[in-house]
Design an enzyme around this catalytic site. Structure first.
Site, mmCIF file in Angstrom:
data_model
loop_
_atom_site.group_PDB
_atom_site.id
_atom_site.type_symbol
_atom_site.label_atom_id
_atom_site.label_comp_id
_atom_site.label_asym_id
_atom_site.label_seq_id
_atom_site.Cartn_x
_atom_site.Cartn_y
_atom_site.Cartn_z
ATOM 1 N N GLN A 4 -4.296 -1.584 9.947
ATOM 2 C CA GLN A 4 -4.235 -2.912 9.329
ATOM 3 C C GLN A 4 -4.765 -3.969 10.303
ATOM 4 O O GLN A 4 -4.408 -3.985 11.483
ATOM 5 C CB GLN A 4 -2.782 -3.226 8.914
ATOM 6 C CG GLN A 4 -2.619 -4.493 8.099
ATOM 7 C CD GLN A 4 -3.265 -4.438 6.723
ATOM 8 O OE1 GLN A 4 -3.443 -3.373 6.145
ATOM 9 N NE2 GLN A 4 -3.635 -5.587 6.188
ATOM 10 N N ASP A 7 -10.694 3.045 4.685
ATOM 11 C CA ASP A 7 -10.892 1.593 4.637
ATOM 12 C C ASP A 7 -12.387 1.244 4.706
ATOM 13 O O ASP A 7 -12.766 0.099 4.480
ATOM 14 C CB ASP A 7 -10.180 0.964 5.840
ATOM 15 C CG ASP A 7 -9.271 -0.165 5.454
ATOM 16 O OD1 ASP A 7 -9.088 -0.407 4.250
ATOM 17 O OD2 ASP A 7 -8.744 -0.812 6.377
ATOM 18 N N LYS A 63 0.848 -1.203 0.000
ATOM 19 C CA LYS A 63 0.000 0.000 0.000
ATOM 20 C C LYS A 63 0.884 1.254 0.000
ATOM 21 O O LYS A 63 0.605 2.221 -0.705
ATOM 22 C CB LYS A 63 -0.925 -0.016 1.236
ATOM 23 C CG LYS A 63 -2.008 -1.091 1.126
ATOM 24 C CD LYS A 63 -2.754 -1.339 2.438
ATOM 25 C CE LYS A 63 -3.746 -2.491 2.293
ATOM 26 N NZ LYS A 63 -4.455 -2.833 3.541
HETATM 27 N N1 GUN Z 1 -6.401 -6.966 6.513
HETATM 28 C C1 GUN Z 1 -6.705 -7.689 5.418
HETATM 29 N N2 GUN Z 1 -7.358 -6.936 4.526
HETATM 30 C C2 GUN Z 1 -7.487 -5.703 5.067
HETATM 31 C C3 GUN Z 1 -8.096 -4.498 4.624
HETATM 32 O O1 GUN Z 1 -8.659 -4.373 3.529
HETATM 33 N N3 GUN Z 1 -8.023 -3.467 5.507
HETATM 34 C C4 GUN Z 1 -7.420 -3.573 6.709
HETATM 35 N N4 GUN Z 1 -7.393 -2.508 7.491
HETATM 36 N N5 GUN Z 1 -6.856 -4.677 7.142
HETATM 37 C C5 GUN Z 1 -6.890 -5.738 6.324
#
Ligand code: GUN
Length: 292
Positions: free
Chosen positions: A97, A120, A53
């Site tokens: 995350q 998110d 990311k």
């Molecule tokens: N862990 C796995 N996929 C995601 C996601 O799309 N967002 C977040 N914050 N954590 C994740």
């Protein structure tokens, strides 16, 4: 029939280049979009996702900062970090995350986050707005799946869509989003899960099948009908190190009309939509400074 491969990497590159244009427009007004990624602990998969990311941010001209917190961080300390990011005008988007360690109350963390920075789409305010069909940030993976289908000219409206997996990040929000009235939605959606009695009876009815169960071999060729469009969301690592989805790719791609590969299907779209949401947050902060 041999399925056409839906190239998530190429479509994500298109999305990212469009995001780059919006970043340049913001730069003309003196604004650099900023994403803060909060990484707790040392889960190897989470590290890889956050690194991907941040790399995508750098390529698109989005500033990114990473907060690395130990696995033993307290709820109080993490809440303090979130409040700091809420107040930081250079941060337009916040990503915490998941998964978080067991001492952390994920709901409390999401409740503390400024919904205007919730790129998110996972806070209760964003989820509530999504369920009500109101404007707000949508979770990146469902958003990416819809974008993949739309940009591949695969029809969603009026389609029989079957979603396998009811997780909060993908299956549940996707089922809600696709069943709402409006463009690129308005589908008839069946949400299957571990309590579903005869999974194949449902998947065989699908014109669009989205599988987000997190279990290799969940869908095999005998469980789909000729001409189906298959979106395989999960990334599973086998004991021999190979990465596979939930769908038996070789078997199902002989029956399907189109299918996403793993890797290189949905994953790159999740990252691209996170960038898009972050730039949207920055654009909104310019349009209405101080409000969110
Ligand atoms: N862990 C796995 N996929 C995601 C996601 O799309 N967002 C977040 N914050 N954590 C994740």
């Amino acid at each position: 029939m041999t399925a056409r491969i839906i190239d998530g990497k190429a479509i994500a590159a298109d999305v990212r280049s469009e995001v780059g244009e919006r970043v340049r427009a913001l730069a003309d007004g003196g604004v650099t979009p900023g994403l803060a990624a909060v990484l707790v602990g040392d889960d190897p998969a989470s590290r890889i996702y956050v690194a991907a990311k941040q790399k995508a941010c750098a390529e698109a001209g989005v500033a990114s900062v990473r907060l690395d917190l130990g696995a033993d961080v307290s709820q109080h300390a993490l809440l303090g970090e979130i409040e700091g990011l809420n107040a930081d005008a250079s941060v337009h988007g916040i990503l915490v995350q998941l998964p978080l360690p067991p001492q952390i109350d994920v709901l409390a963390i999401h409740e503390a986050m400024d919904p205007g920075k919730d790129v998110d789409g996972l806070t209760p305010v964003s989820v509530g707005r999504m369920v009500r069909g109101e404007s707000g940030f949508r979770p990146c993976t469902p958003l990416g799946i819809i974008e993949l289908l739309v940009r591949s000219n695969l029809t969603i409206e009026h389609a029989e869509v079957v979603v396998v997996g009811r997780g909060a990040l993908v299956g549940t929000p996707l089922a809600i989003m696709l069943s709402q009235k409006g463009p690129n939605a308005n589908a008839t959606v069946t949400l299957c899960h571990t309590g579903t009695r005869d999974l194949g009876a449902h998947t065989r009815r699908a014109e669009v099948l989205v599988v987000a169960a997190g279990r290799p071999g969940t869908v095999t060729a005998d469980m789909v009908t000729e001409g189906v469009v298959v979106v395989d969301v999960a990334v599973n690592r086998l004991e021999d190190g190979r990465l596979v989805g939930d769908v038996d790719f070789d078997g199902v791609s002989r029956v399907a009309r189109a299918i996403t590969p793993v890797p290189g299907g949905v994953g790159p779209m999740t990252v691209a939509m996170l960038l898009a949401n972050t730039v949207t947050a920055a654009e909104r902060s310019v349009a209405a400074p101080g409000s969110s």
